[in-house]
Scaffold this active site. Structure first.
Site, short mmCIF file in Angstrom:
data_model
loop_
_atom_site.label_atom_id
_atom_site.label_comp_id
_atom_site.label_asym_id
_atom_site.label_seq_id
_atom_site.Cartn_x
_atom_site.Cartn_y
_atom_site.Cartn_z
N LYS A 14 0.88 -1.34 -0.06
CA LYS A 14 0.07 -0.03 -0.09
C LYS A 14 0.87 1.19 0.09
O LYS A 14 0.65 2.19 -0.73
CB LYS A 14 -0.93 -0.01 1.15
N ARG A 66 -9.94 2.34 8.56
CA ARG A 66 -9.73 1.09 8.75
C ARG A 66 -10.73 0.03 9.07
O ARG A 66 -10.65 -1.08 9.15
CB ARG A 66 -8.80 0.79 10.06
N ARG A 91 11.78 -10.64 5.30
CA ARG A 91 12.61 -9.67 5.59
C ARG A 91 13.65 -9.81 6.68
O ARG A 91 13.34 -10.66 7.78
CB ARG A 91 11.76 -8.63 5.87
N ARG A 132 12.97 -9.67 12.74
CA ARG A 132 12.00 -8.82 13.66
C ARG A 132 11.00 -9.74 14.11
O ARG A 132 10.39 -10.59 13.10
CB ARG A 132 11.47 -7.68 13.21
N ARG A 176 -2.00 -10.94 12.05
CA ARG A 176 -2.28 -9.66 11.55
C ARG A 176 -3.21 -9.81 10.54
O ARG A 176 -3.89 -8.77 10.39
CB ARG A 176 -0.64 -8.90 11.33
#
Length: 217
Positions: free
Chosen positions: A13, A88, A127, A160, A171
């Site tokens: 996004k 949201r 990542r 992370r 999530r």
């Protein structure tokens, strides 16, 4: 043109918002940008928000909404804007609709970046972040020359906590709970368009612009 961009974490996004807003010559407005501007500018709303954030509490909806209202009232947003990260949920969407009605306008289009959960996990769980310089690498898309070592500074790379698969899938569950009704809300309004968000960034941008042109025509 007044556009809202929605999509799950990892859909791209932020990147697409920047490109699309640039193509349309309208400001990209994200809640993160609004928060930072208010806090750094020392506005009354910024001071209020900072108090919640310093205590580790969520900033209440009414404070966020007030910041969004102030931002949309600024001169550069009068001919259009692209909202990223707001609304949201359906409650915020209804507030935004009333807010724009008060301004004598409304949304033109809502673009939903569509990407499946497994692809999101592949993007985010791959990542790796350098402990020393903070540069982010990716095991598939942008790997370092030596595994676990940052090319830029030689620092150690780590994953992370919020890039771990179980965290990402949680999530995504939260996103589906909050945003599936939002997508339905805008579909009912007749202004929702889906955009396939898989593949190179440039191709996704082209698909999004194609939807925008189709709407404009």
């Amino acid at each position: 043109m007044r556009v809202v961009l929605v999509g799950p974490p990892g859909a791209g996004k932020g990147t697409q918002a920047q490109f699309i807003a640039s193509h349309l010559s309208i400001p990209k407005i994200s809640t993160g940008d609004i928060f930072r501007a208010n806090v750094s500018g020392g506005t009354e709303l910024g001071k209020l928000a900072k108090g919640f954030m310093d205590r580790g509490d969520l900033v209440p909806d009414e404070v966020t909404i007030a910041m969004v209202r102030d931002r949309l009232a600024e001169d550069d947003a009068q001919e259009g804007f692209l909202l990223d990260g707001f609304p949201r949920n359906v409650a915020q969407a209804e507030v935004l609709k009333k807010m724009l009605t008060d301004f004598g306008t409304g949304l033109d289009l809502v673009l939903e970046l569509v990407v499946d959960d497994d692809e999101v996990v592949r993007r985010l769980a791959g990542r790796r972040t350098c402990r020393s310089c903070g540069k982010v690498w990716h095991v598939d898309f942008d790997p370092p020359k030596a595994e676990g070592i940052c090319d830029a500074c030689g620092g150690e790379l780590f994953q992370r906590d919020d890039d771990r698969e179980e965290t990402i899938r949680h999530r995504l569950e939260v996103y589906q709970e909050q945003t599936a009704p939002l997508v339905s809300f805008y579909a009912d309004e007749g202004i929702l368009r889906g955009v396939d968000a898989t593949g190179p960034v440039e191709e996704v941008t082209q698909r999004a612009m194609s939807e925008l042109r189709r709407f404009a025509d």
